[in-house]
Scaffold this motif. Structure first.
Motif, PDB file in Angstrom:
ATOM      1  N   GLN A  27       0.827  -1.195   0.000  1.00 61.53           N
ATOM      2  CA  GLN A  27       0.000   0.000   0.000  1.00 61.53           C
ATOM      3  C   GLN A  27       0.866   1.251   0.000  1.00 61.53           C
ATOM      4  OE1 GLN A  27      -2.346  -0.307   3.570  1.00 61.53           O
ATOM      5  NE2 GLN A  27      -0.716   0.440   4.898  1.00 61.53           N
ATOM      6  N   ALA A  28       0.249   2.350  -0.399  1.00 56.82           N
ATOM      7  CA  ALA A  28       0.955   3.627  -0.441  1.00 56.82           C
ATOM      8  C   ALA A  28       1.117   4.184   0.969  1.00 56.82           C
ATOM      9  CB  ALA A  28       0.188   4.622  -1.304  1.00 56.82           C
ATOM     10  N   PRO A  29       2.173   4.965   1.189  1.00 58.37           N
ATOM     11  CA  PRO A  29       2.338   5.625   2.489  1.00 58.37           C
ATOM     12  C   PRO A  29       1.466   6.877   2.565  1.00 58.37           C
ATOM     13  CG  PRO A  29       4.080   6.317   1.024  1.00 58.37           C
ATOM     14  CD  PRO A  29       3.260   5.321   0.246  1.00 58.37           C
ATOM     15  N   ILE A  30       1.467   7.505   3.715  1.00 59.66           N
ATOM     16  CA  ILE A  30       0.955   8.870   3.816  1.00 59.66           C
ATOM     17  C   ILE A  30       1.999   9.752   3.137  1.00 59.66           C
ATOM     18  CG2 ILE A  30       0.334  10.738   5.403  1.00 59.66           C
ATOM     19  CD1 ILE A  30      -0.133   8.483   7.537  1.00 59.66           C
ATOM     20  N   TRP A  31       1.561  10.600   2.221  1.00 61.74           N
ATOM     21  CA  TRP A  31       2.507  11.454   1.493  1.00 61.74           C
ATOM     22  C   TRP A  31       2.507  12.870   2.067  1.00 61.74           C
ATOM     23  CZ3 TRP A  31       5.467   8.834  -1.741  1.00 61.74           C
ATOM     24  CH2 TRP A  31       4.966   7.725  -2.434  1.00 61.74           C
ATOM     25  N   CYS A  32       3.660  13.465   2.113  1.00 62.14           N
ATOM     26  CA  CYS A  32       3.762  14.886   2.450  1.00 62.14           C
ATOM     27  C   CYS A  32       4.728  15.546   1.475  1.00 62.14           C
ATOM     28  CB  CYS A  32       4.258  15.084   3.878  1.00 62.14           C
ATOM     29  SG  CYS A  32       4.462  16.838   4.325  1.00 62.14           S
ATOM     30  N   SER A  33       4.234  16.539   0.752  1.00 60.12           N
ATOM     31  CA  SER A  33       5.101  17.292  -0.150  1.00 60.12           C
ATOM     32  C   SER A  33       5.855  18.359   0.625  1.00 60.12           C
ATOM     33  CB  SER A  33       4.263  17.964  -1.239  1.00 60.12           C
ATOM     34  OG  SER A  33       4.985  19.032  -1.832  1.00 60.12           O
ATOM     35  N   VAL A  34       7.164  18.456   0.376  1.00 62.16           N
ATOM     36  CA  VAL A  34       7.963  19.529   0.971  1.00 62.16           C
ATOM     37  C   VAL A  34       8.535  20.443  -0.111  1.00 62.16           C
ATOM     38  CG1 VAL A  34       8.477  18.250   3.086  1.00 62.16           C
ATOM     39  CG2 VAL A  34       9.997  18.024   1.114  1.00 62.16           C
ATOM     40  N   ASP A  35       7.854  20.474  -1.276  1.00 61.89           N
ATOM     41  CA  ASP A  35       8.305  21.326  -2.382  1.00 61.89           C
ATOM     42  C   ASP A  35       8.371  22.794  -1.995  1.00 61.89           C
ATOM     43  OD1 ASP A  35       8.164  19.720  -5.222  1.00 61.89           O
ATOM     44  OD2 ASP A  35       6.764  18.890  -3.769  1.00 61.89           O
ATOM     45  N   LEU A  36       7.408  23.255  -1.200  1.00 60.73           N
ATOM     46  CA  LEU A  36       7.306  24.682  -0.903  1.00 60.73           C
ATOM     47  C   LEU A  36       8.230  25.119   0.228  1.00 60.73           C
ATOM     48  CD1 LEU A  36       3.438  25.015  -1.218  1.00 60.73           C
ATOM     49  CD2 LEU A  36       5.172  25.687  -2.879  1.00 60.73           C
ATOM     50  N   ARG A  37       8.855  24.158   0.899  1.00 64.58           N
ATOM     51  CA  ARG A  37       9.786  24.511   1.965  1.00 64.58           C
ATOM     52  C   ARG A  37      11.185  23.996   1.646  1.00 64.58           C
ATOM     53  NH1 ARG A  37      13.521  22.445   5.150  1.00 64.58           N
ATOM     54  NH2 ARG A  37      12.204  20.603   5.470  1.00 64.58           N
ATOM     55  N   ASP A  38      11.382  22.693   1.742  1.00 65.44           N
ATOM     56  CA  ASP A  38      12.709  22.139   1.485  1.00 65.44           C
ATOM     57  C   ASP A  38      13.109  22.365   0.030  1.00 65.44           C
ATOM     58  OD1 ASP A  38      15.031  20.928   2.162  1.00 65.44           O
ATOM     59  OD2 ASP A  38      14.199  18.949   2.544  1.00 65.44           O
ATOM     60  N   GLY A  39      12.181  22.124  -0.870  1.00 61.47           N
ATOM     61  CA  GLY A  39      12.465  22.361  -2.282  1.00 61.47           C
ATOM     62  C   GLY A  39      12.728  23.820  -2.576  1.00 61.47           C
ATOM     63  N   ASN A  40      11.941  24.691  -1.973  1.00 56.93           N
ATOM     64  CA  ASN A  40      12.064  26.120  -2.238  1.00 56.93           C
ATOM     65  C   ASN A  40      13.391  26.681  -1.719  1.00 56.93           C
ATOM     66  OD1 ASN A  40      10.942  28.665  -3.158  1.00 56.93           O
ATOM     67  ND2 ASN A  40      10.709  29.199  -1.000  1.00 56.93           N
ATOM     68  N   GLN A  41      13.825  26.230  -0.547  1.00 53.42           N
ATOM     69  CA  GLN A  41      15.059  26.780   0.028  1.00 53.42           C
ATOM     70  C   GLN A  41      16.289  26.344  -0.759  1.00 53.42           C
ATOM     71  OE1 GLN A  41      15.219  25.213   4.062  1.00 53.42           O
ATOM     72  NE2 GLN A  41      16.772  23.716   3.480  1.00 53.42           N
TER      73      GLN A  41
END
Length: 553
Positions: free
Chosen positions: A29-43
């Motif tokens: 099954q899939a995990p719970i997903w959390c996008s960090v594009d706007l924080r980790d990706g952005n920095q």
């Protein structure tokens, strides 16, 4: 022996984990997903996104199906703080989406973070402090006990402020990261994490997230999996925790580390689209999600229009997705090798006929599932073979070359492409075919042809140009083509016979043309193909005979 650079390095110690279980497990099954594009990706961007770009990216992430999105580090700058407030005050956060904010264990930063979240429906406050020996020694000059105090103090400052958020109608979940976990002794990571748990008091009904980041890949993905399984086995009150992963890609094994970490017991995964992040990047969420998808597991994320998502990402971040990047790169469903092209062509044809389980050579998934088209699958350069050439002509123009003709034209096309020194388009490939076969009008070119007959005997009369001079030929046979062959031989062309004949239509209705393919065999055994096009099928066949004769002369 003198000191050499290699002596600066040492292997990372293994984890004492008898009877490890993760190697024998299978993801289901899939995990719970959390996008960090706007924080980790952005920095990690040379030029961070502005508010409008972050809003566009946020909307794209929501459209993909992310239910948890780390929107920023609101205590870091006014832009970050303002973005949070705009999301909340403009009502841009869907009811089923939780926003997450990162904060260090400092009271002033925690206070500003809480202020930025007032009025939100559902939030995750993500506390972190560094725990590795190198961080303790060189960055903070602290002992283990001091690091634990930092974490506990930060956890308490957050706990003291939760009621203000909850009184405003906000549902709050807490997350702690022992930053640089992958380089931290597992026993100490457990100690500091449990100290935070003692403050927050998670329960099975109200869990906290324990994020165990592979902040810097200092060992193989199997070692990270051992660390995760060790924590899952040994930490207290595991049932009150959501174990989360956040991997980076220093060794190029971020995806492997994540998948092994999931096997080791993790419930949740943080990452970015296409792997944007510090140094060599974060985990590429698309890769792990599509790896699940290709095994028949619903990833719970929608990448059905990956091209459009890539365009948003590149426009907002200024980054580009490499052409060979798994699943999302421009060339990942492209084959230049002739043998690959032939296998793909046959596999696609078989799948179209049966619609069973996907089993096409060299293609792990159906490109259509992520918004790609079959015409993107095969392209032609000097490394291509007959399969790729035939596929492009058929898929782009409906020209179905007989297999024997594929074998003849493939090397001709490859030589022409090799001379150009680049990839060619389908239109260029068609032009090569036309020049080699359809437009082959020397020494003979047809001006006029007429045939009639009964009871299996046909007679023909034809006007031809022979090297620019008009001539007349006549002949007879059991059909128009046979009669024309006899006429050409009678004129002095070396004896030949028709060995193969195929015809097809190009287009439909009044605009349709006939395309004929004829293979001739000379008395010396040499075989050669010709092709002709005309609105009249009989004339297309006669032109095909002349094309073959011209190519053998």
């Amino acid at each position: 022996m003198s000191f050499s650079p290699i002596q600066k390095y040492r292997p990372f110690p293994s984890i004492d984990l008898p009877n490890r279980q993760w190697p024998a497990r299978v993801l289901t099954q899939a995990p719970i997903w959390c996008s960090v594009d706007l924080r980790d990706g952005n920095q990690a961007l040379a030029v961070p996104m502005n508010v409008s770009q972050k809003l566009e990216m946020f909307e794209a992430l929501v459209k993909c199906g992310f239910k948890e999105i780390e929107v920023g580090f609101p205590s870091a700058s006014n832009t970050e703080f303002s973005f949070n407030r705009r999301l909340i005050e403009d009502g841009r956060i869907p009811d089923d989406v939780t926003i997450q904010c990162l904060v260090q264990a400092r009271e002033d930063l925690i206070e500003k973070t809480v202020q930025s979240l007032m009025g939100a429906r559902s939030v995750i406050i993500h506390l972190y402090n560094s725990t590795s020996p190198a961080q303790r020694r060189y960055v903070f000059g602290m002992e283990k006990a001091d690091i634990v105090k930092v974490a506990v103090r930060g956890a308490q400052w957050i706990k003291d402020r939760i009621k203000r958020l909850e009184d405003s109608g906000t549902k709050v979940m807490l997350q702690y990261s022992p930053e640089s976990f992958s380089a931290t002794e597992v026993e100490f990571a457990k100690e500091v994490s449990e100290a935070v748990m003692d403050v927050w008091q998670p329960t099975p009904e109200r869990k906290m997230i324990l994020n165990l980041p592979d902040t810097v890949e200092v060992a193989g993905p199997n070692v990270y999996a051992d660390q995760i399984e060790w924590m899952c086995r040994n930490i207290k009150n595991r049932e009150s925790l959501i174990i989360s992963l956040h991997t980076h890609n220093d060794r190029g094994t971020g995806t492997a580390a994540t998948e092994m970490g999931m096997l080791a017991g993790a419930d949740r995964v943080e990452g970015t689209l296409f792997g944007n992040g510090e140094r060599t990047g974060n985990l590429d969420v698309v890769q792990v999600a599509m790896n699940l998808y290709m095994h028949g597991i619903d990833p719970k994320l929608d990448f059905s229009d990956l091209n459009a998502l890539r365009e948003v990402y590149e426009r907002c971040t200024g980054m580009t997705v490499p052409p060979r990047h798994p699943y999302s790169g421009e060339l990942v469903f492209t084959a230049f090798s002739g043998s690959h092209q032939d296998a793909i062509k046959k596999g696609l044809a078989a799948y179209e006929g049966h619609q069973g389980a996907w089993d096409v050579p060299y293609l792990t998934i159906d490109p259509q599932d992520i918004g790609r088209e079959y015409r993107e699958v095969i392209r032609v350069n000097s490394q291509s073979g007959k399969g790729g050439v035939a596929y492009l002509l058929e898929s782009e123009f409906g020209i179905e070359l007989p297999k024997e003709l594929q074998r003849e034209f493939g090397p001709i096309a490859n030589d022409a492409v090799d001379a150009l020194g680049r990839e060619v388009s389908a239109a260029e490939l068609k032009a090569m075919f036309w020049k080699e076969y359809i437009e082959r009008n020397q020494p003979y070119e047809l001006k006029h042809f007429h045939a009639d007959g009964t009871t299996g005997v046909f007679r023909c009369r034809a006007s031809l140009y022979e090297n620019g001079r008009e001539i007349q030929v006549t002949g007879e046979g059991n059909g128009p083509i046979a009669a024309f062959v006899q006429a050409m031989v009678s004129h002095g062309v070396p004896t030949f016979e028709v060995a193969n004949y195929r015809e097809q239509s190009l287009g439909s209705g009044s605009e349709a043309s006939a395309l004929s393919f004829i293979q001739v065999k000379r008395a010396d055994g040499k075989m050669c193909w010709g092709a002709g096009v005309d609105t009249n099928i009989e004339l297309a066949s006669i032109k095909a005979v002349l094309s073959a004769v011209n190519r053998t002369t």
